[in-house]
Enzyme design. Structure first.
Site, PDB file in Angstrom:
ATOM      1  N   CYS A 161     -10.210  -0.360  -4.049  1.00 37.03           N
ATOM      2  CA  CYS A 161      -9.043  -0.961  -3.579  1.00 37.03           C
ATOM      3  C   CYS A 161      -9.315  -2.404  -3.374  1.00 37.03           C
ATOM      4  O   CYS A 161      -8.596  -3.208  -2.925  1.00 37.03           O
ATOM      5  CB  CYS A 161      -8.969  -0.591  -2.298  1.00 37.03           C
ATOM      6  SG  CYS A 161      -8.516   1.314  -1.996  1.00 37.03           S
ATOM      7  N   HIS A 301      -6.170  -5.544   5.482  1.00 36.82           N
ATOM      8  CA  HIS A 301      -6.181  -4.627   4.308  1.00 36.82           C
ATOM      9  C   HIS A 301      -4.964  -3.317   4.672  1.00 36.82           C
ATOM     10  O   HIS A 301      -4.310  -2.748   4.261  1.00 36.82           O
ATOM     11  CB  HIS A 301      -7.352  -4.006   4.342  1.00 36.82           C
ATOM     12  CG  HIS A 301      -7.699  -3.034   3.210  1.00 36.82           C
ATOM     13  ND1 HIS A 301      -7.520  -3.235   1.967  1.00 36.82           N
ATOM     14  CD2 HIS A 301      -8.162  -1.676   3.185  1.00 36.82           C
ATOM     15  CE1 HIS A 301      -7.783  -2.100   1.287  1.00 36.82           C
ATOM     16  NE2 HIS A 301      -8.237  -1.040   2.083  1.00 36.82           N
ATOM     17  N   GLU A 312     -10.981  -2.746  10.919  1.00 40.97           N
ATOM     18  CA  GLU A 312     -10.688  -4.100  10.716  1.00 40.97           C
ATOM     19  C   GLU A 312     -10.476  -4.746  11.838  1.00 40.97           C
ATOM     20  O   GLU A 312     -10.624  -6.126  11.925  1.00 40.97           O
ATOM     21  CB  GLU A 312      -9.505  -3.893   9.605  1.00 40.97           C
ATOM     22  CG  GLU A 312      -8.983  -5.190   9.100  1.00 40.97           C
ATOM     23  CD  GLU A 312      -7.870  -5.272   7.984  1.00 40.97           C
ATOM     24  OE1 GLU A 312      -7.499  -4.254   7.758  1.00 40.97           O
ATOM     25  OE2 GLU A 312      -7.830  -6.351   7.363  1.00 40.97           O
ATOM     26  N   LYS A 333       1.322  -3.304   3.537  1.00 35.79           N
ATOM     27  CA  LYS A 333       1.497  -1.943   3.045  1.00 35.79           C
ATOM     28  C   LYS A 333       2.310  -1.047   3.586  1.00 35.79           C
ATOM     29  O   LYS A 333       2.645  -0.164   3.208  1.00 35.79           O
ATOM     30  CB  LYS A 333      -0.058  -1.560   3.120  1.00 35.79           C
ATOM     31  CG  LYS A 333      -0.977  -1.921   2.097  1.00 35.79           C
ATOM     32  CD  LYS A 333      -2.573  -1.278   2.337  1.00 35.79           C
ATOM     33  CE  LYS A 333      -3.628  -1.674   1.341  1.00 35.79           C
ATOM     34  NZ  LYS A 333      -4.024  -3.247   2.043  1.00 35.79           N
ATOM     35  N   HIS A 338       0.059   1.370  -0.459  1.00 35.84           N
ATOM     36  CA  HIS A 338      -1.417   1.093  -0.726  1.00 35.84           C
ATOM     37  C   HIS A 338      -1.477   1.105  -2.480  1.00 35.84           C
ATOM     38  O   HIS A 338      -1.441   2.322  -2.792  1.00 35.84           O
ATOM     39  CB  HIS A 338      -2.155   1.936  -0.102  1.00 35.84           C
ATOM     40  CG  HIS A 338      -3.720   1.512  -0.271  1.00 35.84           C
ATOM     41  ND1 HIS A 338      -3.983   0.358  -1.020  1.00 35.84           N
ATOM     42  CD2 HIS A 338      -4.810   1.817   0.145  1.00 35.84           C
ATOM     43  CE1 HIS A 338      -5.364   0.232  -0.934  1.00 35.84           C
ATOM     44  NE2 HIS A 338      -5.944   1.160  -0.241  1.00 35.84           N
ATOM     45  N   PHE A 398     -13.147   2.018  -0.943  1.00 34.32           N
ATOM     46  CA  PHE A 398     -14.005   3.213  -0.849  1.00 34.32           C
ATOM     47  C   PHE A 398     -15.210   2.639  -1.724  1.00 34.32           C
ATOM     48  O   PHE A 398     -15.055   2.118  -2.665  1.00 34.32           O
ATOM     49  CB  PHE A 398     -13.284   4.267  -1.656  1.00 34.32           C
ATOM     50  CG  PHE A 398     -12.477   5.404  -1.011  1.00 34.32           C
ATOM     51  CD1 PHE A 398     -12.051   4.955   0.493  1.00 34.32           C
ATOM     52  CD2 PHE A 398     -11.822   6.283  -1.268  1.00 34.32           C
ATOM     53  CE1 PHE A 398     -11.456   5.885   1.576  1.00 34.32           C
ATOM     54  CE2 PHE A 398     -10.944   7.160  -0.599  1.00 34.32           C
ATOM     55  CZ  PHE A 398     -10.700   6.948   0.914  1.00 34.32           C
TER      56      PHE A 398
END
Length: 411
Positions: A161, A301, A312, A333, A338, A398
């Site tokens: 990502c 994010h 976050e 998002k 996403h 990830f």
């Protein structure tokens, strides 16, 4: 003296619109592009929601993209928009000084999925000879280079990502190091294929369809969140040295790229670490030479997973202190989904448009804030007429890879 890097063109393809103006207008209005997955996606019934581009790509598609995988098509649509937006004429450029840096997580996922179905379901004995050329991760990068004759550094980054945020950050450094004058930078992802979606469902991280309807299913920072919503899209920037932009009489400058921070959590393959995110955010601010108080807006994010939203939030609190409660943070998002490897590119486009228009898009569907997420997430309604001097875009992947970008108003 290190060259200054400015953004002179933007392009976007998203479930919230193709082209920057409809895209940003939809975000400001809180209109979600999330819908139900098509029932003909695969051989078995599938339930779920996703931010799929339903608009016909054909009118936007460059001739050179015909016959390529959907990820390449999205990348080329966004790249063409960005090049035209910047007023770049490839015939007048030194092609050896123009690069293409793109990020993608899964490359030609649709072609790979179709190939498996041809072999295992339909018992095909051979595949199309173009299969490898459509699947390979660097296909979008290569096709943009081929279409415009750009002969500078041409690289593809795959960092889950964080892929396209890394591509943009490395492109900025390429220009700062004097190795290119112009770089087409960003990312693309088209992963809404049957096998890929089934793999994500197996992780148990995807959102359920909201009772109010599919468009309300992505709920970052909300107590009633149920997970992330996959999306497809592309976001492209034209990064250019200020000297080159001035010499050719560039018509507009959206902002100046000033900060890029990267880090690795080295902690867990899927669970994010606030400590790693803190180091990436601080690295970006240090690179930018800006105090935390200079940042007015963060495009988070914000995936709408509990562990992601809380880590976050903790990272922003740690870096920004009391200013964390004064700056605006939103996760778009909630509307465009996403987009994984394209997320950093798409969300840097959002951040630069916010900076240029002095307007902040909201976090849609945030009716019930999570008490553990206590910052100003711009719930439900966008804000116009704000005073933004600098903006930040966070991308956390990830594998524990973190990438943070900072831009400020040009002047």
């Amino acid at each position: 003296m290190t060259p200054r890097v400015v953004v002179t063109g933007l392009g976007v393809a998203s479930a919230c619109g193709i082209g920057c103006e409809p895209f940003f207008a939809n975000l400001m209005a809180g209109r979600s592009g999330v819908s139900r997955l098509p029932v003909d996606m695969g051989p078995h019934p599938m339930q779920g929601v996703a931010a799929r581009i339903t608009e016909d790509l054909a009118p936007h598609l460059p001739r050179e993209a015909v016959g390529t995988d959907r990820v390449t098509q999205l990348a080329m649509i966004a790249a063409q928009q960005a090049i035209e937006d910047a007023g770049l004429d490839p015939a007048t450029l030194d092609a050896t000084r123009v690069g293409v840096y793109l990020g993608t997580g899964m490359g030609g996922a649709n072609t790979l999925d179709e190939s498996y179905r041809e072999i295992y379901d339909k018992k095909a004995v051979r595949l199309k000879p173009t299969t490898v050329l459509r699947v390979m991760n660097n296909a979008p990068t290569a096709h943009i280079s081929l279409a415009y004759g750009f002969k500078g550094p041409t690289l593809t980054f795959s960092v889950a990502c964080a892929s396209s945020a890394v591509a943009i950050g490395e492109a900025m450094r390429l220009i700062q190091h004097g190795q290119a004058d112009v770089v087409v930078a960003g990312g693309a992802e088209a992963l809404l294929a049957y096998g890929v979606v089934k793999a994500w469902q197996a992780l148990h991280t995807l959102a359920l369809e909201a009772p109010e309807g599919p468009e309300a299913s992505s709920r970052p920072f909300a107590k009633d969140r149920t997970g992330l919503v996959l999306g497809e899209g592309a976001g492209m920037l034209i990064l250019e040295s200020l000297e080159h932009a001035r010499a050719r009489g560039a018509g507009k400058i959206y902002g100046e790229m000033v900060g890029y921070g990267v880090s690795s959590d080295a902690a867990h393959i899927t669970k994010p670490s606030a400590e790693g995110q803190v180091r990436a955010i601080r690295g970006a601010l240090l690179d930018a030479g800006l105090d935390p108080e200079a940042i007015g807006y963060i495009n988070a994010h914000g995936t709408a997973t509990q562990v992601g939203d809380e880590s976050e939030t903790a990272a922003i609190r740690e870096v920004f202190g009391e200013h964390a409660y004064r700056l605006a943070v939103s996760s778009t998002k909630s509307m465009h989904g996403h987009t994984l490897g394209a997320a950093g590119g798409l969300e840097m486009v959002v951040s630069l448009l916010a900076l240029a228009k002095q307007a902040i898009p909201p976090t849609a569907n945030l009716h019930m804030p999570d008490p553990a997420c206590d910052l100003d997430y711009v719930p439900l309604v966008g804000r116009s007429g704000v005073a933004l001097g600098a903006v930040m875009s966070n991308s956390f992947a990830f594998g524990g890879s973190n990438a943070v970008l900072v831009a400020r108003r040009f002047g």
